[in-house]
Design an enzyme around this catalytic site. Structure first.
Site, short mmCIF file in Angstrom:
data_model
loop_
_atom_site.label_atom_id
_atom_site.label_comp_id
_atom_site.label_asym_id
_atom_site.label_seq_id
_atom_site.Cartn_x
_atom_site.Cartn_y
_atom_site.Cartn_z
N LYS C 76 21.42 37.47 56.81
CA LYS C 76 20.97 37.98 55.72
C LYS C 76 22.02 39.53 55.81
O LYS C 76 22.09 40.13 57.02
CB LYS C 76 19.70 38.43 55.41
CG LYS C 76 19.15 39.35 54.27
CD LYS C 76 17.83 39.61 54.26
CE LYS C 76 17.44 40.24 52.85
NZ LYS C 76 15.98 40.43 52.93
N SER C 151 13.77 39.67 48.22
CA SER C 151 15.13 39.95 48.44
C SER C 151 16.15 39.18 49.01
O SER C 151 17.46 39.20 48.82
CB SER C 151 15.11 41.43 49.07
OG SER C 151 14.84 41.23 50.44
N SER C 175 9.89 38.67 50.72
CA SER C 175 11.18 38.54 50.54
C SER C 175 11.74 37.36 51.21
O SER C 175 13.15 36.89 51.03
CB SER C 175 11.88 39.81 50.94
OG SER C 175 11.77 40.73 49.88
#
Lengths: 488, 95, 484
Positions: C76, C151, C175
């Site tokens: 990420k 997210s 998330s």
């Protein structure tokens, strides 16, 4: 300065840089004077994703300060974030302590010039990080400041006093006492010129005899006693003048420039600040165990009071000398080494407080930066004490040591300063001078008692000249008087 | 709870975010809507409940006072917007 | 090759069925060909990946390969990668190349993993739909008109679309779990303090936690084995032995007590989603687990408490983005204040700015006690709910989200509608508990996630429970149309 009808109330906030090797939250060096930003690591620069880890030594130093002023120790303390934007504050907040400081209430006793003592209460002392520096001068483009973050993250304790002082003398005595304590226990190097101790002075005035506190102003970042004295005097006068002219004191942060002697309000702090303190989520509660406290107490270095008493007892110093030398940790350490070497403590004390202090002062040096080491000074005093050199020669030797010419003995040797104390050689010297100056001798003999005394000086001068100043004057005096007496 | 324009301006100043005149109403509406949600907290009786700032009941670890960082100024300043002589440059700081 | 699990890839690499270079080339080719459809990656690191793969092959040949040697993964874009742009989904860090690695990145490097690139995400991890990214929204591989969740939407979509077999992610309020649910993969948010936060760009420090995403629980165990570590650079990281999460996957779950909180099956839950989750619970019963009705009475307060605490922490975590030392700086600032206000106005997107403003409000003088102080007390109440529940049960299960993936723009302008997407996930972050999402069925051809919440440091048991379910079901192996 007299302002009848008014009294002054002063409280101090003192920032003390702790003498740790590394920053409070990072492993970067805290050494003073490095090239810009070479000691600012990712944490100090607030690079994204970086996190703080607390320096054990900083915690221990703070606890030691608490023990030195007999304060409550915060066995569980915590860090908060104080949020504000400023280029020298890279995270956009200062990590500090608010609700649970590491040092609670304590006391510091100050002694004033007239011998009176007074207790100043400490409200608390907390751990926090120092900011970087904004540099405005130099050869940057116009309208630009340069940011150096080497100092960012240097551990500080902020010591907050109660408003217990009522004039500049007391405030300075308090500041000096704190300096003495933190340097004695070794938690701060005490180098004021490098900003190791900085003082924020809170000043208010009120009509004599009233108890309600007036509105106070805070003059920030004073780094010498002299500037403190000047800033307090100016601020007290300003406040009284303003009130007497019907004005109102505004609570504000002020700056005092010691070089230009100008005090002014700090523009950037004018806007209403809201620091939005809240517990720092990157740090956990700090626990100091009873065992740690006990151990730090056991190993706490000698405090100024104890040391002064010991100097009187052990070295036979006067109260005054012990007070001056014993209150400054660096000077005390210097004294002990020099006295050991010289074998004459009182004479050593005189030289430290006299010649050495004057020279250091004139060049704005602290004793730890003295070009003449304690061993060297001790060596010099030893030669004075054993009559090898006269006081006048000693000053020349001191100059030589200051200039880096070596030890006292080396300089005495190199400059040929050795005092002649061999009585046989001196006697011959006296006889030679008397023989060569028969007219003076005749004149002496024919003079009356009172005039003879005055005429002795003439012979002394000739003899000292003949010996190139190396004759021991006391001895020469004695021999001369004896020889002349024999002629009568 | 709705949030006044004046308050938005204060928040913008505190957080150093310029908010254009054209968006201030929209920002105000969004913030008011969120505040309405979080205002549910006001109805809860939390008397005697300790504030919890950390999920774990751990205590702070202490680091030994040993230098572990070397000078990496070049690497750090390679990503800086404006530097000169090793300094980060900003518009003049006024104290 | 892209349909193999990480466990299968490890076996294949070690038995030289294929090389890491071949594997890496295969995934890089898929990314090059397919990611235009999903926008799951912000940065592709093809050259570094191929170099790392070649090095991995050497170690594999030498026979001293570490656990994940040669396995391609994605990070990420919130984890700092030395020499590789780390944007956090923001214009603010569009030009930011860190000279250091996150501990998580370091751990994967040590384990020999090959990093293919960095995944798209909501800006500074603030969002539940991946619509707030500076790099544009990520599309759900199951339905291109729907969000992947957020997210960590880029990581979830990439794993679902078989652009990588596994990815790292972070979870502040859901998330990891919510996008895992919406994309039909498995994701685990570990106990707070299990995974180091060093080098992971902070959103809300007391809630943020990194964790793995993969298609199976078995793969998540392999990734967590590497990801979890004690790190003395993170004061909040817990010094506790990391168990072998793979070792207990096969344990029986007979007699397992599963708490089913009534509050997770109330108003707001889509009926089809509920039906799907109840079917999954029935499967557990069939395997010998016992369902126990429990109550987490303060569940409804978790979203309000979260939307005070998270923005408050974020408002000060993000003050460092000031245009002075790194990242975006506005053009020609006329003075210092202009530098700050314009850099931040131009560098941050709307959602981030709004959350900073809310957080600033909640901490400001006169409001602190009513908002931040109160939320911290409510946080305590929420944790106490869980403590009580875990006196009765081993794990807690329910839906991960109220409904399957929603359409882009469907939550409109009302931020609260979006925030309620987190209703079942934020409480575990507030309490610091581990939670995971496991695919458990389909509604309207979109995946549904089953959430498993464990007690502190009970990740091994949760992975075991999820693995046992996946041994008996096929939901985790379904692929979106056009992927297989």
């Amino acid at each position: 300065m007299s302002h009848s009808g008014w009294e002054t109330v002063i409280g101090l906030e003192v920032h003390v840089q702790l003498a740790t090797k590394t920053k409070i939250f990072s492993g970067a060096s805290t050494a003073f004077g490095a090239e810009a930003n070479t000691q600012a690591c990712a944490i100090d620069l607030a690079m994204p994703g970086t996190l703080p880890v607390l320096n054990k030594q900083a915690v221990h130093y703070a606890v030691m300060f608490g023990l030195a002023i007999d304060a409550e120790i915060g066995k569980e303390s915590a860090f908060e974030r104080k949020n504000y934007f400023y280029p020298d504050s890279p995270k956009g907040y200062q990590t500090t302590q608010l609700e649970k400081p590491i040092v609670g209430r304590g006391n510091v006793e100050i002694t004033l010039a007239d011998g009176r003592t007074k207790n100043v209460r400490i409200h608390h002392a907390h751990l926090e990080e120092d900011a970087g520096k904004s540099l405005h001068e130099g050869d940057f483009r116009h309208g630009v400041s340069g940011i150096d973050l080497n100092r960012a993250g240097t551990p500080l304790i902020e010591i907050v006093s109660e408003p217990d002082m009522s004039n500049a003398e007391e405030a300075i005595a308090f500041a000096k006492r704190l300096h003495s304590i933190v340097t004695s226990i070794g938690i701060c190097d005490g180098e004021m010129s490098q900003g190791s101790m900085r003082f924020d002075v809170n000043v208010s005035v009120r009509p004599t005899g009233t108890t309600e506190l007036g509105t106070r102003t805070e003059t920030k970042n004073l780094n010498s006693y002299k500037f403190m004295e000047e800033a307090i005097a100016k601020e007290v006068e300003r406040q009284i003048d303003l009130i007497e002219d019907g004005g109102i004191i505004k609570q504000e942060t002020r700056l005092y420039n010691g070089d230009t002697k100008v005090a002014r309000s700090m523009r950037s702090k004018e806007e209403a600040n809201d620091y939005r303190y809240f517990p720092c989520p990157d740090l956990l509660p700090v626990i100091v165990s009873d065992e740690t406290i006990a151990e730090l107490r056991r190993n706490l270095p000698e405090l100024p009071d104890a040391r002064q008493a010991r100097f009187i007892e052990q070295y036979g110093l006067s109260h005054y000398d012990a007070g001056v030398i014993g209150s400054d940790a660096a000077m005390a350490a210097f004294f002990e080494i020099a006295a050991e070497k010289s074998g004459n403590a009182k004479l050593t004390a005189n030289w430290i407080m006299g010649e050495l202090a004057a020279r250091l002062n004139s060049q704005d040096l602290s004793i730890s930066k003295s070009p003449v080491s304690a061993e060297q000074l001790g060596g010099l005093v030893a030669r004075i004490a054993d009559d090898s050199i006269s006081g006048k020669m000693a000053k020349q030797v001191f100059e030589g040591m200051w200039a880096g010419e070596g030890s006292a003995d080396e300089i005495i040797e190199a400059r040929g300063l050795k005092q002649v104390s061999d009585s046989g050689a001196l006697e011959q010297m006296v006889v030679d001078v008397l023989t060569a100056n028969q007219a003076m001798v005749d004149d002496y003999i024919s003079s009356d008692e009172a005039k003879r005394k005055k005429k002795l000086g003439g012979f002394m001068g000739k003899i000292m000249q003949a010996s190139k100043g190396q004759a021991n004057p006391q001895q020469v005096n004695q021999i001369l008087a004896q020889k002349l007496n024999e002629l009568l | 709870m709705s949030i006044e324009r004046q308050e938005i301006e204060k928040l913008a100043t505190l957080s150093r975010i310029a908010i254009g005149e054209d968006t201030i109403t929209e920002v105000s509406e969004r913030l008011s809507s969120v505040l309405e949600l979080v205002d549910q907290l006001q109805a809860v009786n939390t008397e005697g409940v300790e504030a919890m700032s950390h999920p774990m009941k751990a205590t702070q670890r202490l680091r030994e006072d040993e230098i572990s960082e070397i000078n990496q100024r070049e690497a750090f300043q390679a990503v800086a917007p404006d530097t000169e002589d090793g300094l980060f440059l900003v518009p003049k700081v006024i104290e | 090759m892209h349909n193999l699990t990480i466990a299968e890839l490890v076996t294949g690499l070690q038995s030289k069925e294929f090389s890491s270079v071949e594997l890496t080339q295969h995934f890089l080719a898929r990314i090059a060909k397919l990611d235009a459809n999903y926008n799951a990656l912000i940065t592709v690191t093809a050259d570094q990946a191929l170099k790392a793969a070649a090095a991995a092959d050497e170690r594999l040949a030498a026979g001293n390969a570490p656990a994940l040697c040669g396995v391609p993964i994605l990070h990420k874009d919130i984890f700092c990668t030395n020499g590789v742009r780390t944007s956090c989904g923001s214009k603010m860090l569009d030009n930011f190349i860190p000279p250091y690695n996150a501990t998580v990145v370091e751990n994967f490097e040590q384990a020999g993993a090959v990093v293919l690139g960095k995944t798209n995400m909501d800006e500074f991890a603030m969002g539940s739909s991946n619509e707030t990214s500076f790099y544009g929204p990520v599309k759900n591989p199951w339905a291109s008109d729907s969000v992947p969740g957020g997210s960590s939407g880029g990581s979830a979509a990439a794993v679902a679309a078989r652009l990588a077999p596994g990815a790292t992610a972070t979870d502040t309020g859901g998330s990891i779990r919510q996008p895992a649910a919406l994309c039909g993969i498995t994701g685990l948010k570990p106990t707070y303090g299990r995974v180091s936060r060093w080098g992971m760009i902070a959103f809300a420090s007391s809630l943020d936690q990194g964790g793995p995403m993969a298609r199976t629980a078995e793969d998540c165990a392999l990734l967590l084995n590497c990801m979890a570590s004690y790190d003395d650079k993170d004061s909040t990281c817990i010094d506790r032995e990391v168990p072998d999460y793979s070792a207990t996957l096969g344990d029986s779950i007979k007699g397992l007590k599963i708490g089913v909180p009534s509050e997770y099956f109330s108003e707001g839950l889509d009926p089809d989603t509920e039906k799907t989750v109840r079917t999954a619970l029935a499967e557990y019963e069939a395997q010998g687990a016992e369902l126990v009705e429990i109550s987490l009475p303060n569940t409804g307060l978790s979203v309000p408490a979260y939307y005070v605490i998270a923005p408050a922490e974020a408002s000060t975590n993000l003050t460092r983005f000031d245009g002075v030392r790194y990242g975006y700086r506005c053009e020609d600032p006329k003075d210092l204040n202009d530098l700050y206000t314009r850099t931040r106005a131009e560098g941050f997107g709307d959602e981030v700015k709004h959350r900073i403003l809310i957080g600033t409000y909640c901490l400001s003088a006169g409001y602190y006690d009513a908002y931040y102080g109160k939320a911290q007390q409510v946080r305590q109440l929420i944790q106490q709910d869980f403590e009580k529940a875990f006196e009765q049960v081993d794990v807690i299960m329910g839906p991960t989200t109220p409904s399957p993936a929603f359409k882009f723009g469907s939550k409109g302008d009302d931020p609260v509608a979006m925030y309620l997407e987190d209703i079942y996930t934020v409480a575990t972050n507030l309490a610091g508990l581990p939670g995971m999402s496991v695919p458990c069925g389909m509604v309207d051809n979109k995946p549904v996630g089953l959430q498993i919440i464990g007690n502190y440091f009970d990740e091994a048991r949760m992975l075991n429970i999820a693995h046992q379910y996946q041994q008996a079901t096929k939901w985790h192996s379904l692929a979106p149309e056009g992927i297989a």
